[in-house]
Design a protein around this motif. Structure first.
Motif, PDB file in Angstrom:
ATOM      1  N   GLU A  47      42.327  46.842  37.586  1.00  0.00           N
ATOM      2  CA  GLU A  47      42.117  45.400  37.901  1.00  0.00           C
ATOM      3  C   GLU A  47      40.895  44.900  37.832  1.00  0.00           C
ATOM      4  O   GLU A  47      40.528  43.779  37.303  1.00  0.00           O
ATOM      5  CB  GLU A  47      42.761  45.189  39.520  1.00  0.00           C
ATOM      6  CG  GLU A  47      44.386  45.505  39.650  1.00  0.00           C
ATOM      7  CD  GLU A  47      44.965  44.533  38.798  1.00  0.00           C
ATOM      8  OE1 GLU A  47      44.609  43.280  39.007  1.00  0.00           O
ATOM      9  OE2 GLU A  47      46.098  44.815  38.218  1.00  0.00           O
ATOM     10  N   GLU A  49      38.426  46.024  35.859  1.00  0.00           N
ATOM     11  CA  GLU A  49      38.154  45.821  34.276  1.00  0.00           C
ATOM     12  C   GLU A  49      38.824  44.826  33.630  1.00  0.00           C
ATOM     13  O   GLU A  49      38.366  44.060  32.696  1.00  0.00           O
ATOM     14  CB  GLU A  49      38.684  47.038  33.769  1.00  0.00           C
ATOM     15  CG  GLU A  49      37.702  48.155  33.913  1.00  0.00           C
ATOM     16  CD  GLU A  49      37.951  49.550  33.190  1.00  0.00           C
ATOM     17  OE1 GLU A  49      37.067  50.497  33.028  1.00  0.00           O
ATOM     18  OE2 GLU A  49      39.108  49.760  32.983  1.00  0.00           O
ATOM     19  N   SER A  50      40.315  44.414  34.028  1.00  0.00           N
ATOM     20  CA  SER A  50      40.990  43.231  33.371  1.00  0.00           C
ATOM     21  C   SER A  50      40.448  41.891  34.005  1.00  0.00           C
ATOM     22  O   SER A  50      40.545  40.948  33.278  1.00  0.00           O
ATOM     23  CB  SER A  50      42.191  43.233  33.776  1.00  0.00           C
ATOM     24  OG  SER A  50      42.652  43.057  35.199  1.00  0.00           O
ATOM     25  N   GLY A  51      39.314  41.896  34.957  1.00  0.00           N
ATOM     26  CA  GLY A  51      38.986  40.841  35.557  1.00  0.00           C
ATOM     27  C   GLY A  51      39.658  40.036  36.508  1.00  0.00           C
ATOM     28  O   GLY A  51      39.336  38.799  36.896  1.00  0.00           O
ATOM     29  N   ARG A  54      36.511  41.036  41.050  1.00  0.00           N
ATOM     30  CA  ARG A  54      34.878  40.781  40.574  1.00  0.00           C
ATOM     31  C   ARG A  54      34.367  42.416  40.263  1.00  0.00           C
ATOM     32  O   ARG A  54      34.530  43.270  41.225  1.00  0.00           O
ATOM     33  CB  ARG A  54      34.028  40.268  41.755  1.00  0.00           C
ATOM     34  CG  ARG A  54      32.732  39.987  41.322  1.00  0.00           C
ATOM     35  CD  ARG A  54      32.032  38.942  42.190  1.00  0.00           C
ATOM     36  NE  ARG A  54      30.678  38.878  42.221  1.00  0.00           N
ATOM     37  CZ  ARG A  54      29.911  38.580  42.850  1.00  0.00           C
ATOM     38  NH1 ARG A  54      30.217  38.362  43.940  1.00  0.00           N
ATOM     39  NH2 ARG A  54      28.594  38.554  42.469  1.00  0.00           N
ATOM     40  N   ASP A  55      33.770  42.407  39.288  1.00  0.00           N
ATOM     41  CA  ASP A  55      33.375  43.996  39.142  1.00  0.00           C
ATOM     42  C   ASP A  55      31.939  43.939  39.790  1.00  0.00           C
ATOM     43  O   ASP A  55      30.929  43.366  39.341  1.00  0.00           O
ATOM     44  CB  ASP A  55      33.006  44.143  37.407  1.00  0.00           C
ATOM     45  CG  ASP A  55      32.615  45.514  37.030  1.00  0.00           C
ATOM     46  OD1 ASP A  55      32.260  46.152  38.084  1.00  0.00           O
ATOM     47  OD2 ASP A  55      32.467  45.826  36.027  1.00  0.00           O
TER      48      ASP A  55
END
Length: 83
Positions: A47, A49-51, A54-55
């Motif tokens: 989730e 990585e897919s955007g 927030r990373d």
């Protein structure tokens, strides 16, 4: 929500099992719980990585956590001593 009678029946059923059966079921439950935790960590990493989330450096940390849970759950379920 289970009733008090259901809980008593479950407890009676558990105590009717041999020690070896109880140990086997407990280990299986721990392995299943560890796999659920690891799977949820991997899903959360995807989730991020897919955007969708927030990373903040999370995906690799979550994958490390998933690997740690899997590795320690295998080690923890090994027979130790004489039960």
């Amino acid at each position: 929500m289970p009733s008090a009678a259901d809980a008593a029946d479950a407890a009676d059923g558990w105590h009717a099992l041999t020690d070896a059966q109880q140990l086997s079921l407990a280990r299986a439950a721990l392995r299943r719980a560890a796999e659920i935790l690891a799977g949820q960590a991997e899903l959360l990493a995807e989730e991020i990585e897919s955007g969708a989330l927030r990373d903040r450096g999370g995906p690799e940390a979550l994958r490390l956590f998933a690997a740690l849970v899997r590795a320690t759950s295998r080690d923890a379920c090994e027979a130790i001593g004489h039960a």
